[in-house]
Design a protein around this motif. Structure first.
Motif, PDB file in Angstrom:
ATOM      1  N   LEU A  77       0.758  -1.178  -0.408  1.00 27.02           N
ATOM      2  CA  LEU A  77      -0.165  -0.354   0.434  1.00 27.02           C
ATOM      3  C   LEU A  77       1.128   1.114   0.253  1.00 27.02           C
ATOM      4  O   LEU A  77       1.930   1.322   0.606  1.00 27.02           O
ATOM      5  CB  LEU A  77      -0.545   0.316   1.226  1.00 27.02           C
ATOM      6  CG  LEU A  77      -1.313   0.859   1.675  1.00 27.02           C
ATOM      7  CD1 LEU A  77      -2.452   1.621   0.313  1.00 27.02           C
ATOM      8  CD2 LEU A  77      -2.827   1.253   3.457  1.00 27.02           C
ATOM      9  N   SER A 102      -2.625  -0.231  -4.355  1.00 28.52           N
ATOM     10  CA  SER A 102      -2.622  -1.631  -3.260  1.00 28.52           C
ATOM     11  C   SER A 102      -2.213  -2.791  -3.710  1.00 28.52           C
ATOM     12  O   SER A 102      -3.191  -2.779  -5.478  1.00 28.52           O
ATOM     13  CB  SER A 102      -3.927  -1.846  -2.344  1.00 28.52           C
ATOM     14  OG  SER A 102      -4.779  -1.862  -2.898  1.00 28.52           O
ATOM     15  N   LEU A 106      -8.189  -3.910  -4.297  1.00 31.20           N
ATOM     16  CA  LEU A 106      -9.342  -3.684  -3.017  1.00 31.20           C
ATOM     17  C   LEU A 106     -10.395  -4.840  -2.943  1.00 31.20           C
ATOM     18  O   LEU A 106     -10.687  -4.953  -4.288  1.00 31.20           O
ATOM     19  CB  LEU A 106     -10.027  -1.838  -2.603  1.00 31.20           C
ATOM     20  CG  LEU A 106     -10.480  -1.976  -1.485  1.00 31.20           C
ATOM     21  CD1 LEU A 106      -9.369  -1.697  -0.402  1.00 31.20           C
ATOM     22  CD2 LEU A 106     -11.542  -0.293  -1.524  1.00 31.20           C
ATOM     23  N   ASN A 111     -12.394  -0.033   2.632  1.00 30.74           N
ATOM     24  CA  ASN A 111     -11.787   1.195   1.813  1.00 30.74           C
ATOM     25  C   ASN A 111     -10.800   1.850   2.364  1.00 30.74           C
ATOM     26  O   ASN A 111     -10.093   1.713   3.156  1.00 30.74           O
ATOM     27  CB  ASN A 111     -13.274   1.958   2.248  1.00 30.74           C
ATOM     28  CG  ASN A 111     -14.458   1.491   2.647  1.00 30.74           C
ATOM     29  OD1 ASN A 111     -15.225   2.118   0.602  1.00 30.74           O
ATOM     30  ND2 ASN A 111     -14.869   0.989   3.366  1.00 30.74           N
ATOM     31  N   TYR A 112     -10.554   3.312   1.282  1.00 31.10           N
ATOM     32  CA  TYR A 112      -9.252   3.464   1.427  1.00 31.10           C
ATOM     33  C   TYR A 112      -9.647   5.143   2.167  1.00 31.10           C
ATOM     34  O   TYR A 112     -11.152   5.370   2.236  1.00 31.10           O
ATOM     35  CB  TYR A 112      -9.318   4.321  -0.248  1.00 31.10           C
ATOM     36  CG  TYR A 112      -8.453   2.954  -0.607  1.00 31.10           C
ATOM     37  CD1 TYR A 112      -7.083   2.737  -1.012  1.00 31.10           C
ATOM     38  CD2 TYR A 112      -9.003   3.020  -1.661  1.00 31.10           C
ATOM     39  CE1 TYR A 112      -6.647   1.933  -1.208  1.00 31.10           C
ATOM     40  CE2 TYR A 112      -8.648   2.043  -3.289  1.00 31.10           C
ATOM     41  CZ  TYR A 112      -7.276   1.307  -2.585  1.00 31.10           C
ATOM     42  OH  TYR A 112      -6.606   0.341  -3.073  1.00 31.10           O
ATOM     43  N   ARG A 126     -13.780   3.507  -2.155  1.00 28.32           N
ATOM     44  CA  ARG A 126     -13.862   2.746  -1.909  1.00 28.32           C
ATOM     45  C   ARG A 126     -12.425   2.649  -3.857  1.00 28.32           C
ATOM     46  O   ARG A 126     -11.859   2.666  -4.259  1.00 28.32           O
ATOM     47  CB  ARG A 126     -13.857   1.299  -3.167  1.00 28.32           C
ATOM     48  CG  ARG A 126     -14.989   0.610  -1.716  1.00 28.32           C
ATOM     49  CD  ARG A 126     -15.863  -0.321  -2.723  1.00 28.32           C
ATOM     50  NE  ARG A 126     -15.629  -1.307  -3.435  1.00 28.32           N
ATOM     51  CZ  ARG A 126     -14.396  -2.805  -3.308  1.00 28.32           C
ATOM     52  NH1 ARG A 126     -14.739  -2.722  -1.982  1.00 28.32           N
ATOM     53  NH2 ARG A 126     -14.049  -2.856  -3.399  1.00 28.32           N
ATOM     54  N   PRO A 128      -9.428   5.078  -4.978  1.00 31.54           N
ATOM     55  CA  PRO A 128      -7.798   5.531  -3.713  1.00 31.54           C
ATOM     56  C   PRO A 128      -7.443   6.803  -4.476  1.00 31.54           C
ATOM     57  O   PRO A 128      -6.125   7.519  -4.757  1.00 31.54           O
ATOM     58  CB  PRO A 128      -6.418   4.384  -5.130  1.00 31.54           C
ATOM     59  CG  PRO A 128      -7.451   3.845  -6.321  1.00 31.54           C
ATOM     60  CD  PRO A 128      -8.994   4.047  -6.040  1.00 31.54           C
ATOM     61  N   VAL A 144      -2.291   7.365   3.646  1.00 32.89           N
ATOM     62  CA  VAL A 144      -3.584   6.462   3.660  1.00 32.89           C
ATOM     63  C   VAL A 144      -3.662   5.191   3.791  1.00 32.89           C
ATOM     64  O   VAL A 144      -2.695   4.734   4.221  1.00 32.89           O
ATOM     65  CB  VAL A 144      -3.362   6.535   1.223  1.00 32.89           C
ATOM     66  CG1 VAL A 144      -4.370   5.354   1.214  1.00 32.89           C
ATOM     67  CG2 VAL A 144      -3.372   7.512   0.946  1.00 32.89           C
ATOM     68  N   GLU A 145      -4.612   4.830   4.030  1.00 30.96           N
ATOM     69  CA  GLU A 145      -4.961   3.828   5.186  1.00 30.96           C
ATOM     70  C   GLU A 145      -6.420   3.159   4.464  1.00 30.96           C
ATOM     71  O   GLU A 145      -6.870   3.230   3.409  1.00 30.96           O
ATOM     72  CB  GLU A 145      -5.817   3.798   6.577  1.00 30.96           C
ATOM     73  CG  GLU A 145      -4.919   4.735   7.247  1.00 30.96           C
ATOM     74  CD  GLU A 145      -5.573   4.829   8.381  1.00 30.96           C
ATOM     75  OE1 GLU A 145      -4.821   4.944   9.911  1.00 30.96           O
ATOM     76  OE2 GLU A 145      -7.418   5.201   8.611  1.00 30.96           O
ATOM     77  N   ILE A 146      -6.444   1.930   4.609  1.00 32.40           N
ATOM     78  CA  ILE A 146      -7.356   0.843   4.642  1.00 32.40           C
ATOM     79  C   ILE A 146      -8.042   0.276   5.884  1.00 32.40           C
ATOM     80  O   ILE A 146      -7.509  -0.240   6.343  1.00 32.40           O
ATOM     81  CB  ILE A 146      -6.594  -0.220   3.689  1.00 32.40           C
ATOM     82  CG1 ILE A 146      -5.395  -0.146   1.928  1.00 32.40           C
ATOM     83  CG2 ILE A 146      -7.587  -2.051   3.384  1.00 32.40           C
ATOM     84  CD1 ILE A 146      -5.671  -1.748   1.474  1.00 32.40           C
ATOM     85  N   ARG A 156      -1.619   0.643   6.202  1.00 33.48           N
ATOM     86  CA  ARG A 156      -1.985   2.135   5.902  1.00 33.48           C
ATOM     87  C   ARG A 156      -0.212   2.251   5.779  1.00 33.48           C
ATOM     88  O   ARG A 156       1.060   1.950   6.252  1.00 33.48           O
ATOM     89  CB  ARG A 156      -1.500   2.857   8.166  1.00 33.48           C
ATOM     90  CG  ARG A 156      -1.161   4.189   7.790  1.00 33.48           C
ATOM     91  CD  ARG A 156      -1.452   4.818   9.149  1.00 33.48           C
ATOM     92  NE  ARG A 156      -1.165   6.686   9.631  1.00 33.48           N
ATOM     93  CZ  ARG A 156      -1.523   6.877  10.266  1.00 33.48           C
ATOM     94  NH1 ARG A 156      -1.785   6.780  11.281  1.00 33.48           N
ATOM     95  NH2 ARG A 156      -1.161   8.489  10.389  1.00 33.48           N
TER      96      ARG A 156
END
Length: 207
Positions: A77, A102, A106, A111-112, A126, A128, A144-146, A156
């Protein structure tokens, strides 16, 4: 020799048996487990030192191996745009588009989410791609996180800096001076700065 055999016999008797002794008619000492009327005497035996057999130790319980940790859902990521420590020059608007990627793509239900200077920006989605506008000039931190379906952070990116350069309204006005019909239209040309219009002086013929 006879006395030794008698002793061995006594040793072999059960603990609960009673032993008696007496002198027979020939002057010999006799040992027996049956009382004889007359001069037979009971012999007090010492308690046996035999030890009861201890129970065999139970085998050790098998050691259960710890369950293997589940592999991470994502192997990669990262933020594609802007690059780390990039400088953004976007006039006076302060616009910036952040793009992440990523591997794998996804997963369902995930979600991002974008973090700007440690604060979340907008709602998780969803997509990016995160458009930003009107960023103040200076250095900002991006990440940026998932998130999973419960809003928990799965992955992250490392926080990376981006530098935003913005031209001030005064600088922009110098580059492109305001025209008469642009006051109140362009941000750098407010109506309060519009110069007063010169009034035409009526022509008076000289007499």
């Amino acid at each position: 020799m006879r006395f030794l055999l008698l002793c061995l016999l006594l040793i072999g008797l059960p603990v609960a048996a009673e032993v008696y002794t007496y002198i027979d008619n020939e002057g010999n000492r006799v040992f027996t487990d049956r009382p004889k009327p007359g001069n037979a005497k009971r012999i007090e035996l010492a308690p046996s030192n035999a030890m009861s057999a201890s129970p065999a130790p139970s085998p050790p319980a098998p050691v259960q191996a710890a369950p293997a940790a589940a592999p991470p859902a994502y192997q990669l990521l990262r933020i594609l745009v802007p690059e780390p420590d990039a400088t953004v020059r976007d006039g006076a608007s302060g616009d910036l588009i952040v793009t992440a990627t990523s591997e794998p793509s996804l997963l369902a239900g995930h979600n991002y989410r974008l973090l700007l200077d440690g604060q979340t920006v907008g709602e998780p989605s969803r997509s990016p791609v995160f458009p930003l506008s009107n960023l103040p000039r200076g250095t900002h931190q991006l990440a940026v996180e998932i998130l999973d379906g419960n809003g928990r952070t799965l992955e992250r990116t490392p926080t990376q800096p981006v530098h935003v350069l913005r031209i001030s309204l005064e600088q922009k006005r110098r580059v492109k001076p305001c025209q008469k019909d642009e006051y109140g239209v362009r941000p750098e040309c407010p109506l309060k700065d519009k110069p007063a219009e010169k009034k035409d002086i009526p022509y008076v013929p000289f007499i």
